[in-house]
Scaffold this motif. Structure first.
Motif, PDB file in Angstrom:
ATOM      1  N   ALA A  94      29.571 150.744 136.546  1.00 40.71           N
ATOM      2  CA  ALA A  94      28.349 151.398 136.083  1.00 40.71           C
ATOM      3  C   ALA A  94      28.176 151.233 134.577  1.00 40.71           C
ATOM      4  CB  ALA A  94      28.367 152.879 136.465  1.00 40.71           C
ATOM      5  N   GLN A 124      22.940 152.872 137.595  1.00 44.82           N
ATOM      6  CA  GLN A 124      24.324 153.365 137.574  1.00 44.82           C
ATOM      7  C   GLN A 124      24.610 154.260 138.771  1.00 44.82           C
ATOM      8  OE1 GLN A 124      24.292 155.055 133.519  1.00 44.82           O
ATOM      9  NE2 GLN A 124      25.849 153.531 132.988  1.00 44.82           N
ATOM     10  N   ARG A 126      27.563 153.914 141.651  1.00 45.03           N
ATOM     11  CA  ARG A 126      28.558 154.953 141.966  1.00 45.03           C
ATOM     12  C   ARG A 126      28.437 155.453 143.407  1.00 45.03           C
ATOM     13  NH1 ARG A 126      27.068 156.800 136.460  1.00 45.03           N
ATOM     14  NH2 ARG A 126      28.857 156.357 135.087  1.00 45.03           N
TER      15      ARG A 126
END
Length: 561
Positions: free
Chosen positions: A47, A93, A97
């Motif tokens: 990320a 990001q 994740r």
């Protein structure tokens, strides 16, 4: 032997050049859908790569902006800001994740989500989709170690042929490398057109058949007539190259062949443009866009900052006139601190002077700053005008506000048909008018000026637009008020003749266009301007109007325009 085949489009930046066709590289390939990180991967580290790439792309674009000027620099900065948009980065990001997507796929999906939202909003916001995809491709290229999408590198100058060009790409074109631009999409007031004119690069847009031109084919591009001739004759090539050998200059005195004076002024986008415009011989500034001071800001600049910025432009034009336009926010120039919520149709919403109704403090501060800068530079004649004026009441209120700040010469932009039709009553209060042909064309023809699909309508040669210019000039004459043009139409030498014939008293344009416009006017007497203006305004179409005027101006061919 030469080719008789001609690719026709819309000429948006004048000039004739010959060079080989070079195609814009294909876009960055879409990363495979659903591609995920290997099991056990550090998703936080992956990320973070998204944020690092966004910062790197932002820095690259900002560095390019530092080397650019005016509109080019502003667009590069805006694209740089989009590359580091916190919401885009955060979304990508989160996808890394939560879904374990590889960074490049996460960026692709996050950017597509933003693009879809903009597309639903329509209008200018939909046009920003191209900017989002440009940023997306740059980020994916950086993440995958590929060369960023950009201008092809060749050891020789060439004609760039493309489906369309993103503003960030057009803003970086080097006129020494790129002789001309030919695109299949775009319109006369698209970013591609505006930036090509500002950089002095001949350009033809909306050219059906452009993508059929093979790499390496010799092309003769006429950026005024809107034609592209593959494999031109040797004689045609010699004529073009002979005409390009001695660039024209402007002596600072705009006039027709019979000495009818026409002020030839410059459009200036920020203080960095001012000295170059002055050095080009501009008789003054017909449009000083003040938006540069407000872009990429979370709050408006204070009075002291504005005063200093405006003063730099006034200083460059000591002894001459500078027309300062107050903030034209909204539509294609949204400012977050002024527009909290998106509008369904920004072009018809709260923009220009209308912003002052909701945020009068912004206009008051700006007028205070302009007045202070004018007082600090008494050698410069400072005029002020408001954008997007529609009614007599708005005009009266703006003129009164300027008077309270000690600014005695207050004018209006004519960008809305109502203002053109009511020019006489409006100019009973305003001291001058300046016609913004880009927006006047958009609102007259009900055609988004940034949308390639309606590019044929978005043309200032439209007879309906010319008749509104004429109505404005007549309204100005009835009140003994000057009427200028500061839209992109003023930079077209053939159209400049028409505008003068319709009664326009000044023309403001990119400084690069001054020599060509001056040369054509100097070779044409006022009576001819009037005859050609009548032919254009009475024509059945924009194409007929353009053709009739060009046929009556042999000087265009003599000058290679």
């Amino acid at each position: 032997m030469g080719s008789t085949y001609v690719v026709r489009g819309i000429g948006v930046s004048p000039g004739r050049v010959v060079g080989p066709a070079v195609r814009l590289p294909d876009a960055v390939a879409e990363p495979p859908a659903g591609r995920r990180l290997p099991p056990g991967s550090d998703t936080d580290a992956a990320a973070e790569r998204v944020a690092a790439s966004a910062a790197a792309v932002r820095d690259e674009l900002d560095a390019a902006a530092q080397a650019a000027e005016g509109d080019s620099a502003a667009l590069l900065h805006a694209t740089a800001a989009m590359a580091a948009d916190p919401s885009l980065v955060a979304d990508a990001q989160q996808r890394v994740r939560d879904e374990h997507l590889v960074p490049e796929r996460a960026v692709w999906e996050a950017a597509d989500a933003v693009a879809a939202e903009l597309q639903l909003l329509g209008g200018y916001m939909a046009e920003r989709v191209r900017d989002v995809t440009d940023v997306r491709d740059r980020l994916v290229a950086h993440l995958t170690g590929l060369q960023a999408p950009g201008v092809p590198v060749r050891p020789y100058p060439y004609v760039l042929v493309a489906p369309d060009l993103a503003p960030a790409l057009t803003a970086t074109l080097d006129p020494q490398r790129v002789l001309a631009v030919v695109t299949a999409a775009g319109g006369p007031t698209s970013h591609t057109a505006i930036l090509a004119r500002s950089r002095g690069i001949p350009a033809v847009v909306a050219a059906a058949g452009a993508l059929d031109l093979a790499e390496g084919t010799q092309l003769l591009v006429d950026g005024a007539a809107g034609t592209v001739v593959p494999d031109p004759t040797d004689d045609a090539v010699r004529r073009v190259r002979a005409r390009g050998a001695a660039p024209r200059t402007f002596d600072g005195d705009g006039r027709t062949a019979d000495d009818h004076r026409v002020e030839l002024l410059a459009n200036v986008g920020d203080p960095a443009d001012a000295q170059a415009a002055a050095d080009a011989g501009a008789q003054g500034v017909g449009l000083f866009r003040t938006e540069f001071a407000f872009l990429d800001r979370t709050q408006a600049p204070d009075v002291d900052e504005q005063t200093a910025a405006y003063g730099r432009v006034l200083a460059a034009f000591a002894g001459r006139k500078v027309v300062v336009r107050t903030l034209d926010a909204g539509a294609d120039k949204p400012l977050p601190f002024l527009h909290a919520a998106p509008e369904a149709n920004p072009a018809l919403g709260v923009r220009g002077l209308r912003v002052a109704q909701e945020r009068p403090d912004v206009l008051e501060d700006q007028l205070t700053a302009i007045a202070r800068a004018a007082a600090e530079h008494p050698g410069t004649t400072t005029w002020v005008m408001a954008p997007m004026v529609a009614t007599v009441d708005e005009t009266e209120a703006f003129v009164a506000a300027c008077a309270r700040h000690g600014l005695p010469t207050a004018g209006i932009m004519v960008e809305i048909p109502s203002a053109a039709l009511m020019a006489g009553p409006l100019l009973a209060h305003a001291h001058f008018a300046s016609i913004g042909t880009n927006d006047l064309t958009q609102y007259t023809m009900a055609a988004d000026r940034l949308l390639g699909a309606v590019a044929g309508l978005s043309d200032a040669w439209q007879p309906a637009v010319l008749r509104l210019v004429e109505a404005t000039a007549l309204g100005g004459a009835a009140q003994a008020r000057p009427v200028g043009v500061c839209g992109e139409a003023a930079a077209d030498p053939a159209l400049a003749v028409v505008l003068v014939g319709l009664g326009v008293t000044s023309l403001s344009m990119t400084p690069r266009a001054l020599p060509d416009v001056a040369a054509v006017l100097a070779a044409t007497d006022l009576a001819t301007c009037r005859v050609l203006a009548r032919r254009a305004a009475d024509a059945a179409s924009a194409a007929d109007a353009r053709a009739a005027v060009r046929a009556g101006l042999p000087v265009l061919d003599e000058l290679g325009l």
